[in-house]
Design an enzyme around this catalytic site. Structure first.
Site, short mmCIF file in Angstrom:
data_model
loop_
_atom_site.label_atom_id
_atom_site.label_comp_id
_atom_site.label_asym_id
_atom_site.label_seq_id
_atom_site.Cartn_x
_atom_site.Cartn_y
_atom_site.Cartn_z
N CYS A 35 0.83 -1.19 0.00
CA CYS A 35 0.00 0.00 0.00
C CYS A 35 0.87 1.26 0.00
O CYS A 35 1.88 1.33 0.70
CB CYS A 35 -0.95 0.09 1.18
SG CYS A 35 -2.05 -1.30 1.34
N ARG A 62 3.91 -0.09 -4.81
CA ARG A 62 3.75 -0.65 -3.46
C ARG A 62 2.49 -1.49 -3.33
O ARG A 62 2.32 -2.25 -2.37
CB ARG A 62 3.70 0.48 -2.43
CG ARG A 62 4.95 1.32 -2.36
CD ARG A 62 4.79 2.41 -1.33
NE ARG A 62 4.59 1.86 -0.02
CZ ARG A 62 5.56 1.53 0.82
NH1 ARG A 62 6.80 1.71 0.48
NH2 ARG A 62 5.29 1.01 2.00
N TRP A 64 -2.76 -2.82 -1.65
CA TRP A 64 -2.39 -4.23 -1.84
C TRP A 64 -3.21 -4.97 -0.78
O TRP A 64 -2.91 -4.89 0.42
CB TRP A 64 -0.89 -4.42 -1.61
CG TRP A 64 -0.41 -5.79 -1.96
CD1 TRP A 64 -0.05 -6.25 -3.19
CD2 TRP A 64 -0.22 -6.89 -1.06
NE1 TRP A 64 0.35 -7.57 -3.11
CE2 TRP A 64 0.25 -7.98 -1.82
CE3 TRP A 64 -0.42 -7.07 0.32
CZ2 TRP A 64 0.53 -9.23 -1.26
CZ3 TRP A 64 -0.14 -8.31 0.87
CH2 TRP A 64 0.35 -9.37 0.08
N ASN A 68 -1.93 1.73 5.88
CA ASN A 68 -1.02 0.70 5.37
C ASN A 68 -0.60 -0.14 6.56
O ASN A 68 -0.13 0.40 7.56
CB ASN A 68 0.21 1.38 4.73
CG ASN A 68 1.30 0.40 4.37
OD1 ASN A 68 1.03 -0.77 4.12
ND2 ASN A 68 2.53 0.88 4.33
N GLY A 69 -0.80 -1.48 6.46
CA GLY A 69 -0.44 -2.36 7.57
C GLY A 69 -1.58 -3.31 7.85
O GLY A 69 -2.48 -3.51 7.03
N GLU A 78 17.96 -16.64 -8.22
CA GLU A 78 17.57 -15.30 -8.66
C GLU A 78 17.00 -15.35 -10.09
O GLU A 78 15.99 -14.70 -10.38
CB GLU A 78 18.79 -14.36 -8.58
CG GLU A 78 18.57 -12.94 -9.06
CD GLU A 78 17.47 -12.18 -8.34
OE1 GLU A 78 16.86 -12.70 -7.38
OE2 GLU A 78 17.19 -11.05 -8.77
N LYS A 137 13.13 -14.26 -10.88
CA LYS A 137 12.79 -13.18 -11.81
C LYS A 137 11.72 -13.66 -12.80
O LYS A 137 10.77 -12.95 -13.08
CB LYS A 137 14.03 -12.71 -12.58
CG LYS A 137 14.95 -11.82 -11.75
CD LYS A 137 14.34 -10.45 -11.52
CE LYS A 137 14.80 -9.77 -10.25
NZ LYS A 137 14.42 -10.32 -8.98
N GLU A 141 8.31 -14.03 -10.95
CA GLU A 141 7.59 -12.83 -10.52
C GLU A 141 7.14 -11.94 -11.66
O GLU A 141 6.08 -11.33 -11.57
CB GLU A 141 8.33 -12.05 -9.44
CG GLU A 141 9.64 -11.45 -9.80
CD GLU A 141 10.25 -10.67 -8.63
OE1 GLU A 141 9.55 -10.27 -7.70
OE2 GLU A 141 11.48 -10.46 -8.67
N HIS A 147 18.35 -36.25 -8.35
CA HIS A 147 17.69 -36.77 -7.16
C HIS A 147 16.18 -36.51 -7.20
O HIS A 147 15.52 -36.46 -6.16
CB HIS A 147 18.31 -36.16 -5.90
CG HIS A 147 19.74 -36.54 -5.73
ND1 HIS A 147 20.14 -37.82 -5.42
CD2 HIS A 147 20.88 -35.82 -5.89
CE1 HIS A 147 21.46 -37.88 -5.37
NE2 HIS A 147 21.94 -36.66 -5.66
N LYS A 152 6.17 -4.00 -3.90
CA LYS A 152 7.63 -3.84 -3.76
C LYS A 152 8.10 -3.95 -2.31
O LYS A 152 9.10 -4.59 -2.03
CB LYS A 152 8.07 -2.50 -4.35
CG LYS A 152 9.56 -2.32 -4.29
CD LYS A 152 10.14 -1.97 -5.61
CE LYS A 152 11.64 -1.93 -5.60
NZ LYS A 152 12.23 -3.11 -6.24
C1 AGP Z 1 12.71 -9.26 -5.73
O1 AGP Z 1 12.61 -9.10 -7.09
C2 AGP Z 1 11.44 -9.21 -5.01
N1 AGP Z 1 10.71 -8.05 -5.32
C3 AGP Z 1 11.49 -9.60 -3.55
O2 AGP Z 1 11.90 -10.93 -3.47
C4 AGP Z 1 12.37 -8.74 -2.61
O3 AGP Z 1 13.71 -8.96 -2.88
C5 AGP Z 1 12.04 -9.11 -1.15
O4 AGP Z 1 10.70 -8.82 -0.90
C6 AGP Z 1 12.92 -8.40 -0.16
O5 AGP Z 1 12.75 -7.02 -0.20
P1 AGP Z 1 13.74 -6.03 0.55
O6 AGP Z 1 15.07 -6.18 -0.09
O7 AGP Z 1 13.14 -4.69 0.35
O8 AGP Z 1 13.77 -6.44 1.98
#
Ligand code: AGP
Length: 612
Positions: A2, A27, A77, A103-104, A485, A489, A492, A508, A607
């Site tokens: 949010c 956000r 969100w 937010n929260g 990673e 990517k 997501e 395995h 984010k």
């Molecule tokens: C990465 O592409 C993601 N958006 C997510 O995994 C992110 O790295 C994770 O939420 C941690 O966020 P931060 O680094 O702000 O703590």
């Protein structure tokens, strides 16, 4: 999770708030709304959808509201309650006295709701937020500070609240516990937002609310209070980021722009923390050498992509010296484990946003045990920056795309140097290793530029394989964090099934999944593990899986093992991942683009993950 924005001043609130919401849309973006004040009347406009659609709705509001001088806004969100217009913020109390965005998560919202419903107050939404809104209206008897104090005492959970009282035209109230809130004041106007990037076009001097603080915004200035109602003096923090840095420029997506900024991030990081062939972090690292020498164990703690950055750091540490016991954990687990702590332990918390709820909780746990803590974050003034005694700022600048790219680069650059500084201070880093790694690091930015120039090659591969049923990323040792990673990517931003495996693990179980529709992306630098990894690649090939190899320039034979190869410049083996991450990011980006995904705002994500 949010984004919220509040404004009171002499400017046009509608434009300022909508613009601020657009900047914070990453956000959360399932629904959005705004409340604008005209004298004692306040009008709400809310939609399920994006800020760009809210703009159209606001344009249809009566003219006097378009000219409004104060208002609040929200981009959501969803946590509690479905994605509906009714559940979208702002929320209004039954008596119309309180209009609020949040937010929260209000953890005791059910109890509050039951109590207020017992008193005859009717609720309209399924949200936890409405409990805070109705409770504040119930508590408000003309004294806003007293009501806010009482509200803060009554709420459990995390909140950043921004509030208008119908009978207080020139005031916006806000309060913070657990969710970020930043406040600013300039030219007869005051502002608040979840994220500093929403305020940079007005001022670079920002007041970050601490846990348990609230503020009242008026056109002429801001006053701060503790949750006990006692006034507080606060000094602003100067943020050097430029608002231009948070713009997309000529690029179609923020993510692509941010991928391209990585050579500069690495340049800045090296310039800030090295001297020719040696690491020199003494000025920025505020941890006395005698403490560093006393440390017997290091905990590396983070979430998501930041967690993969810590895995890389762990790998570098192990490669350079094994005398110190180091462990890596995701923050959501660390916070609930019975981890060792105390004076002989150093914990390093990595979070680009500095607001990830699990990472903050993990850091609080470590601090409560007397563990020495270092935070690595990209946001000066963020919660982790303010709570942890030692912060190293990554030099990535604002990152807007939900998928972390350049902040990862900032993190791994800093972590590599931090690891070396720690080992050096303990007297166990050989001069040869130091010069070898720093020398190789200096070549990274130019190599990154050359990889970015070959984007067309990577785009063609992404288009070729975008129709795959799934993806396996495999590699060994220093490449394992990158397999994770690369897979993350793709998940997501392209929503495609993708798995990461240490190459030796394929046989395995996962190998059973392979056929001609599943692409294997294998990271095979020219190191001592090349042959071993190529054997694993051959096992995959024998099951008809197409193979995309990421290999080192000069390894002509690599072509014999794969359908396609991306060659990367040769660097010291610990640093191969620093280069390999770029083609993985570009590959995911172009697969997602081919599939017409919403790259900067992928579905279901936000984010900053400020809820547990
Ligand atoms: C990465 O592409 C993601 N958006 C997510 O995994 C992110 O790295 C994770 O939420 C941690 O966020 P931060 O680094 O702000 O703590």
């Amino acid at each position: 999770m949010c984004g919220i924005m509040g404004y009171v001043g002499s400017g046009k609130a509608s434009g300022i708030i909508l613009n601020g919401l657009a900047r914070q849309e990453y956000r959360g973006y399932d629904s959005t709304g705004i409340a604008l004040r005209c004298d004692k009347e306040i009008k709400n406009a809310k939609i399920v959808g994006r800020v760009s659609e809210l703009v159209k709705l606001v344009e249809k509001m009566p003219r006097e509201y378009l000219e409004a001088r104060s208002g609040i806004g929200h981009t959501r969100w969803a946590t509690h309650g479905g994605v509906t217009v009714t559940n979208a913020h702002p929320h209004e109390s039954e008596d119309g006295m309180v209009i609020l965005v949040h937010n929260g998560i209000i953890e005791n919202s059910r109890e509050i709701r039951a109590d207020l419903e017992g008193r005859g107050i009717k609720f309209k939404t399924e949200t936890d937020t409405e409990a805070a809104c109705q409770l504040l209206a119930h508590l408000y008897k003309g004294d806003a500070l007293a009501a806010m104090t009482e509200l803060a005492r009554s709420l459990a959970g995390a909140f950043a609240l921004v509030i208008m009282f119908r009978d207080r035209p020139d005031e916006i109230w806000c309060a913070r516990r657990g969710s970020p809130l930043v406040v600013a004041n300039s030219d007869e106007a005051s502002y608040c937002a979840s994220d500093p990037t929403a305020l940079l076009e007005f001022t670079h001097d920002l007041f970050f609310l601490e846990e348990g603080e609230m503020a009242v915004l008026k056109p002429g200035g801001v006053s701060f209070f503790g949750f006990d109602g006692v006034p507080r003096d606060k000094a602003p923090i100067h943020l050097s980021w430029d608002s231009i840095m948070a713009d997309k420029g000529q690029y179609e997506h923020f993510m692509r722009k941010e991928i391209g900024e990585q050579p500069d991030v690495m340049r800045l990081t090296i310039d800030a923390h090295t001297d020719v062939t040696s690491v020199s972090m003494e000025k920025s690292l505020n941890l006395p050498k005698d403490i560093i020498k006393r440390i017997r164990r290091i905990h590396l703690v983070a979430c998501g992509t930041s967690h993969y950055a810590t895995l890389l750091a762990w790998n570098i540490m192990e490669s350079l010296d094994c005398e110190i016991e180091a462990s890596v954990d995701v923050a959501s687990e660390y916070r609930y484990r019975n981890v060792h702590g105390g004076d002989d332990t150093l914990a390093i918390f990595v979070s680009q946003s500095g607001e990830t709820a699990d990472t903050l909780a993990a850091a609080r746990l470590a601090r409560s045990k007397g563990t020495h803590c270092i935070a690595i974050t990209n946001v000066r003034g963020s919660t982790i920056d303010r709570e942890v005694e030692n912060t190293l700022l990554s030099l990535a600048g604002p990152e807007i795309g939900v998928a972390a790219t350049k902040t990862f680069m900032g993190q791994i650059g800093l972590l590599a140097l931090l690891v070396m500084q720690i080992l050096k201070d303990r007297g166990v880093l050989s001069a040869n290793d130091e010069a070898r790694i720093i020398g190789s690091m200096r070549t990274l930015p130019a190599h990154m530029d050359s990889i970015l120039e070959r984007e067309g090659e990577i785009r063609a591969l992404a288009e070729k394989y975008a129709g795959s049923r799934g993806f396996f990323f495999i590699g060994r040792r220093e490449c394992v964090p990158l397999t994770m990673e690369g897979a993350l990517k793709l998940k997501e931003i392209a929503y495609l099934p993708s798995e990461a495996y240490a190459a030796g693990e394929m046989k395995h179980g996962p190998i059973a999944m392979l056929d001609e529709h599943l692409l294997v992306v294998a990271l095979v630098p020219n190191t001592d593990l090349r042959e071993k990894t190529l054997s694993n690649v051959a096992e995959c090939r024998a099951r008809n899986a197409p193979i995309l190899l990421i290999s080192t320039e000069g390894d002509a034979e690599a072509r014999e093992h794969a359908d396609d190869v991306i060659y990367l410049p040769s660097v010291e083996r610990e640093l191969f991942p620093f280069l390999a991450v770029i083609p993985l990011q570009l590959f995911a980006y172009h697969v997602a683009r081919t599939l017409k995904r919403d790259i900067d705002m992928p579905r279901n994500l936000a984010k900053s993950v400020t809820v547990e």
